[in-house]
Scaffold this active site. Structure first.
Site, PDB file in Angstrom:
ATOM      1  N   ARG A   1      -2.466  -5.753  -8.168  1.00 60.65           N
ATOM      2  CA  ARG A   1      -1.189  -6.796  -8.114  1.00 60.65           C
ATOM      3  C   ARG A   1      -1.000  -7.967  -8.889  1.00 60.65           C
ATOM      4  NH1 ARG A   1      -3.381  -8.045  -2.233  1.00 60.65           N
ATOM      5  NH2 ARG A   1      -5.170  -7.894  -3.291  1.00 60.65           N
TER       6      ARG A   1
ATOM      7  N   LYS B   1     -16.111  -7.381   4.194  1.00 59.38           N
ATOM      8  CA  LYS B   1     -14.821  -7.409   5.276  1.00 59.38           C
ATOM      9  C   LYS B   1     -15.286  -7.371   6.675  1.00 59.38           C
ATOM     10  CE  LYS B   1     -11.191  -7.134   1.762  1.00 59.38           C
ATOM     11  NZ  LYS B   1      -9.680  -6.157   1.376  1.00 59.38           N
TER      12      LYS B   1
ATOM     13  N   HIS C   1       1.005  -1.250  -0.041  1.00 60.64           N
ATOM     14  CA  HIS C   1      -0.086   0.027   0.096  1.00 60.64           C
ATOM     15  C   HIS C   1       0.803   1.267   0.086  1.00 60.64           C
ATOM     16  CE1 HIS C   1      -2.997  -2.486   2.229  1.00 60.64           C
ATOM     17  NE2 HIS C   1      -3.725  -2.481   1.077  1.00 60.64           N
TER      18      HIS C   1
ATOM     19  N   SER D   1      -2.915  -7.559   3.046  1.00 55.42           N
ATOM     20  CA  SER D   1      -3.179  -7.359   4.444  1.00 55.42           C
ATOM     21  C   SER D   1      -3.800  -8.680   5.166  1.00 55.42           C
ATOM     22  CB  SER D   1      -4.454  -6.307   4.839  1.00 55.42           C
ATOM     23  OG  SER D   1      -4.127  -5.117   4.214  1.00 55.42           O
TER      24      SER D   1
END
Ligand code: PNS
Length: 163
Positions: free
Chosen positions: A94, A45, A21, A132
């Protein structure tokens, strides 16, 4: 002239912020006049850190970036971007696996607010595997996370997870 100022939002859950990040945030700050990092709710989430804690962690690791502000917002990303005068949303990609979801969000945001453009930056190769969730998984089992997150927040993560 104020109208020429290019303002971008780097949105995310940042639960917690990772080196990946931070790489995207720094590269975005180098490209735009003003950047807002916005911590938003992701309805799918459940988070480890509260929104306030995540803001504090991101602030701590970005304190040296002068044209950056960190905030949280409960609502639509495009409404936040509009409220800050931002014409751009910047997200890191990514791998191909990120693309489908990110593309869907970008298209949704474009239809909600056609005046806001989404830009994708490809994550630096060394962080292409990082997330994360991976950080939390490794920390949960007592593994080292020093390669994954800024050292200023390593202790906070380990303590929060109960290590
Ligand atoms: O780091 P993440 O979890 O990939 O970030 C996703 C996030 C928080 C940027 C996204 O869920 C979001 O924009 N949430 C705010 C609500 C919203 O605007 N939804 C419409 C876009 S589909």
């Amino acid at each position: 002239m104020a109208a020429d100022i290019k303002i971008a939002v780097v949105p995310g859950s940042f639960d917690p912020v990772t080196n990946g990040h931070l790489d995207i945030i720094r590269r975005t700050a180098a490209l735009f006049d003003k950047v807002y990092v916005c911590i938003l709710r992701n309805s799918s989430k459940k988070t480890l850190f509260s929104a306030e804690e995540r803001v504090e962690l991101v602030k701590r690791v970005t304190a040296d970036i002068p044209n950056l502000e960190v905030e949280s917002f409960d609502g639509l990303l495009v409404d936040y971007a509009h409220s800050r005068g931002a014409g751009f949303i910047v997200k890191g990609l990514r791998a191909v696996s990120d693309f489908e979801y990110e593309f869907q969000m970008a298209q949704t945001n474009k239809s909600l607010r056609p005046d806001i453009e989404t830009f994708f930056i490809s994550t630096s190769r060394s962080y292409s595997y990082l997330s994360s969730s991976i950080v939390k998984e490794v920390a949960r089992y007592g593994g080292p996370i020093s390669d994954f997150v800024p050292k200023e927040i390593e202790k906070d993560i380990i303590e929060k997870i109960g290590g």
